[in-house]
Motif scaffolding. Structure first.
Motif, PDB file in Angstrom:
ATOM      1  N   VAL A   7       9.482   9.443   5.427  1.00 46.08           N
ATOM      2  CA  VAL A   7       8.968   8.174   4.919  1.00 46.08           C
ATOM      3  C   VAL A   7       8.732   7.260   6.116  1.00 46.08           C
ATOM      4  CG1 VAL A   7       9.397   6.171   3.438  1.00 46.08           C
ATOM      5  CG2 VAL A   7      10.274   8.428   2.772  1.00 46.08           C
ATOM      6  N   SER A   8       7.547   6.676   6.190  1.00 45.88           N
ATOM      7  CA  SER A   8       7.211   5.750   7.278  1.00 45.88           C
ATOM      8  C   SER A   8       6.789   4.414   6.693  1.00 45.88           C
ATOM      9  CB  SER A   8       6.078   6.313   8.146  1.00 45.88           C
ATOM     10  OG  SER A   8       6.441   7.547   8.723  1.00 45.88           O
ATOM     11  N   TRP A   9       7.013   3.362   7.481  1.00 46.50           N
ATOM     12  CA  TRP A   9       6.714   2.000   7.027  1.00 46.50           C
ATOM     13  C   TRP A   9       5.828   1.290   8.037  1.00 46.50           C
ATOM     14  CZ3 TRP A   9       8.542   0.597   2.264  1.00 46.50           C
ATOM     15  CH2 TRP A   9       9.569   1.387   1.729  1.00 46.50           C
ATOM     16  N   ARG A  10       4.885   0.504   7.505  1.00 49.46           N
ATOM     17  CA  ARG A  10       4.030  -0.333   8.350  1.00 49.46           C
ATOM     18  C   ARG A  10       4.457  -1.791   8.137  1.00 49.46           C
ATOM     19  NH1 ARG A  10      -0.972   1.058  10.213  1.00 49.46           N
ATOM     20  NH2 ARG A  10      -1.209   2.633   8.565  1.00 49.46           N
ATOM     21  N   PRO A  11       5.114  -2.414   9.142  1.00 44.47           N
ATOM     22  CA  PRO A  11       5.593  -3.786   8.965  1.00 44.47           C
ATOM     23  C   PRO A  11       4.487  -4.830   9.001  1.00 44.47           C
ATOM     24  CG  PRO A  11       6.811  -2.623  10.707  1.00 44.47           C
ATOM     25  CD  PRO A  11       5.590  -1.820  10.381  1.00 44.47           C
ATOM     26  N   TYR A  12       3.441  -4.553   9.800  1.00 46.30           N
ATOM     27  CA  TYR A  12       2.376  -5.535  10.007  1.00 46.30           C
ATOM     28  C   TYR A  12       1.022  -4.881   9.752  1.00 46.30           C
ATOM     29  CZ  TYR A  12       6.278  -7.443  12.723  1.00 46.30           C
ATOM     30  OH  TYR A  12       7.513  -7.869  13.119  1.00 46.30           O
ATOM     31  N   PHE A  13      -0.014  -5.672   9.783  1.00 43.79           N
ATOM     32  CA  PHE A  13      -1.371  -5.138   9.659  1.00 43.79           C
ATOM     33  C   PHE A  13      -1.859  -4.678  11.031  1.00 43.79           C
ATOM     34  CE2 PHE A  13      -1.186  -8.156   6.033  1.00 43.79           C
ATOM     35  CZ  PHE A  13      -1.319  -7.212   5.016  1.00 43.79           C
ATOM     36  N   ASP A  14      -1.174  -3.671  11.561  1.00 41.79           N
ATOM     37  CA  ASP A  14      -1.597  -3.042  12.808  1.00 41.79           C
ATOM     38  C   ASP A  14      -1.334  -1.544  12.685  1.00 41.79           C
ATOM     39  OD1 ASP A  14       1.139  -2.679  13.264  1.00 41.79           O
ATOM     40  OD2 ASP A  14       1.291  -4.357  14.661  1.00 41.79           O
ATOM     41  N   THR A  15      -1.461  -0.813  13.773  1.00 44.63           N
ATOM     42  CA  THR A  15      -1.404   0.649  13.688  1.00 44.63           C
ATOM     43  C   THR A  15       0.015   1.214  13.775  1.00 44.63           C
ATOM     44  OG1 THR A  15      -1.754   0.795  16.087  1.00 44.63           O
ATOM     45  CG2 THR A  15      -3.712   0.891  14.674  1.00 44.63           C
ATOM     46  N   ALA A  16       1.008   0.397  14.061  1.00 46.73           N
ATOM     47  CA  ALA A  16       2.371   0.900  14.273  1.00 46.73           C
ATOM     48  C   ALA A  16       3.056   1.236  12.950  1.00 46.73           C
ATOM     49  CB  ALA A  16       3.196  -0.129  15.039  1.00 46.73           C
ATOM     50  N   MET A  17       3.632   2.454  12.891  1.00 45.42           N
ATOM     51  CA  MET A  17       4.420   2.897  11.741  1.00 45.42           C
ATOM     52  C   MET A  17       5.824   3.255  12.237  1.00 45.42           C
ATOM     53  SD  MET A  17       2.318   2.967   9.010  1.00 45.42           S
ATOM     54  CE  MET A  17       2.875   4.201   7.833  1.00 45.42           C
ATOM     55  N   TYR A  18       6.827   2.993  11.401  1.00 39.43           N
ATOM     56  CA  TYR A  18       8.215   3.240  11.786  1.00 39.43           C
ATOM     57  C   TYR A  18       8.923   4.058  10.706  1.00 39.43           C
ATOM     58  CZ  TYR A  18       7.379  -0.622  15.050  1.00 39.43           C
ATOM     59  OH  TYR A  18       6.866  -1.430  16.043  1.00 39.43           O
ATOM     60  N   PRO A  19       9.929   4.865  11.102  1.00 40.75           N
ATOM     61  CA  PRO A  19      10.702   5.617  10.106  1.00 40.75           C
ATOM     62  C   PRO A  19      11.818   4.775   9.488  1.00 40.75           C
ATOM     63  CG  PRO A  19      11.406   6.236  12.297  1.00 40.75           C
ATOM     64  CD  PRO A  19      10.258   5.275  12.482  1.00 40.75           C
ATOM     65  N   TYR A  20      11.690   3.482   9.533  1.00 33.73           N
ATOM     66  CA  TYR A  20      12.648   2.537   8.956  1.00 33.73           C
ATOM     67  C   TYR A  20      11.933   1.201   8.800  1.00 33.73           C
ATOM     68  CZ  TYR A  20      12.773   1.250  13.865  1.00 33.73           C
ATOM     69  OH  TYR A  20      12.394   0.890  15.133  1.00 33.73           O
ATOM     70  N   ARG A  79       0.857  -1.180   0.000  1.00 35.73           N
ATOM     71  CA  ARG A  79       0.000   0.000   0.000  1.00 35.73           C
ATOM     72  C   ARG A  79       0.902   1.242   0.000  1.00 35.73           C
ATOM     73  NH1 ARG A  79      -5.177   1.565   2.445  1.00 35.73           N
ATOM     74  NH2 ARG A  79      -5.049   3.675   3.301  1.00 35.73           N
ATOM     75  N   ARG A  80       0.655   2.156  -0.933  1.00 34.68           N
ATOM     76  CA  ARG A  80       1.433   3.390  -1.013  1.00 34.68           C
ATOM     77  C   ARG A  80       0.529   4.571  -0.651  1.00 34.68           C
ATOM     78  NH1 ARG A  80       3.295   4.772  -6.213  1.00 34.68           N
ATOM     79  NH2 ARG A  80       1.335   3.864  -6.979  1.00 34.68           N
ATOM     80  N   THR A  81       0.975   5.355   0.314  1.00 31.78           N
ATOM     81  CA  THR A  81       0.187   6.466   0.822  1.00 31.78           C
ATOM     82  C   THR A  81       0.996   7.748   0.747  1.00 31.78           C
ATOM     83  OG1 THR A  81      -0.892   4.947   2.376  1.00 31.78           O
ATOM     84  CG2 THR A  81      -1.156   7.291   2.798  1.00 31.78           C
ATOM     85  N   VAL A  82       0.340   8.836   0.393  1.00 32.56           N
ATOM     86  CA  VAL A  82       0.992  10.145   0.357  1.00 32.56           C
ATOM     87  C   VAL A  82       0.149  11.149   1.138  1.00 32.56           C
ATOM     88  CG1 VAL A  82       2.274   9.858  -1.795  1.00 32.56           C
ATOM     89  CG2 VAL A  82      -0.109  10.564  -1.894  1.00 32.56           C
ATOM     90  N   LYS A  83       0.821  12.045   1.829  1.00 28.80           N
ATOM     91  CA  LYS A  83       0.127  13.079   2.602  1.00 28.80           C
ATOM     92  C   LYS A  83       0.860  14.407   2.437  1.00 28.80           C
ATOM     93  CE  LYS A  83      -1.948   9.893   5.902  1.00 28.80           C
ATOM     94  NZ  LYS A  83      -2.120   9.508   7.321  1.00 28.80           N
ATOM     95  N   GLY A  84       0.091  15.486   2.575  1.00 27.81           N
ATOM     96  CA  GLY A  84       0.652  16.815   2.380  1.00 27.81           C
ATOM     97  C   GLY A  84       0.718  17.610   3.667  1.00 27.81           C
TER      98      GLY A  84
END
Length: 218
Positions: free
Chosen positions: A138-151, A67-72
């Motif tokens: 740039v943030s990444w979601r490793p799993y199908f949960d709410t946590a996002m990481y900058p790596y 999934r690719r997401t962009v925000k402004g």
């Protein structure tokens, strides 16, 4: 002697460059009062809960992959202090943007999402003309949960989502139209700073992400 004095002068000049922002990119921001805010038809979320959203995300991933997401990050100023435009629904705050369609470019997709979220539904001579500026995070979601990481964590080979944040410079004045079920707020950087409890870890990090910019207020 002279060499020592020259060294101190060079250090001073470098410090001045850092202080006045000449080493970083420039962002021109206009007064909040320059902008008009109207309304348009409601824009409802596709999911009624976080669990439903994550389930839909998993189903999309199985069909389309990452999934690719962009925000402004849209900026105005009040009293020469930068403010970020945030959408609010209930107690939840978010940056305008959203998911890209398969094969869609980041720039085109962000412009489409901003128009959908914030531009008047009918033609207006003062509708926003979107220009997408610098990528700041740039943030990444490793799993199908709410946590996002900058790596991407070392053990993750197939992250589920990549989210990118871009600065979107605004024209000197324009007209926004906000869906009736949402609020558009101009939130100062000092309110966002270190306030993850209210705004979440990504939005509350925006003051740091923008700290390298040189602000020009008009």
């Amino acid at each position: 002697g002279k060499e020592k004095r020259k060294g101190h002068l060079d250090d001073f000049c470098r410090d001045r460059q850092v202080m006045d922002g000449s080493l970083g990119p420039t962002v021109v921001v206009s007064k909040l009062e320059n902008y008009s805010f109207g309304t348009k038809d409601p824009l409802y979320e596709k999911d009624t809960s976080v669990a439903a959203r994550l389930q839909r995300m998993k189903e999309k991933y199985d069909k389309e992959g990452l999934r690719r997401t962009v925000k402004g990050i849209l900026l105005v100023h009040s009293h020469n202090h930068p403010h970020v435009l945030l959408l609010q629904i209930g107690t939840f705050f978010k940056l305008p943007g959203g998911r890209l369609s398969p094969g869609e470019s980041e720039i085109d997709g962000l412009k489409r999402k901003l128009t959908n979220k914030l531009a008047p539904a009918a033609y207006h001579p003062k509708s926003p003309h979107w220009e997408v500026g610098e990528l700041v995070a740039v943030s990444w979601r490793p799993y199908f949960d709410t946590a996002m990481y900058p790596y991407i964590p070392a053990h993750i080979t197939k992250p589920k989502e990549c989210e990118k944040l871009f600065v979107v410079p605004l024209p000197e004045s324009c007209v926004f139209a906000v869906p009736k079920n949402l609020r558009l707020l101009a939130v100062p950087l000092f309110e966002l700073y270190n306030n993850a409890d209210r705004y979440g870890p990504i939005i509350s990090s925006i003051p740091y992400l923008l700290s390298r910019f040189n602000w020009v207020y008009r």
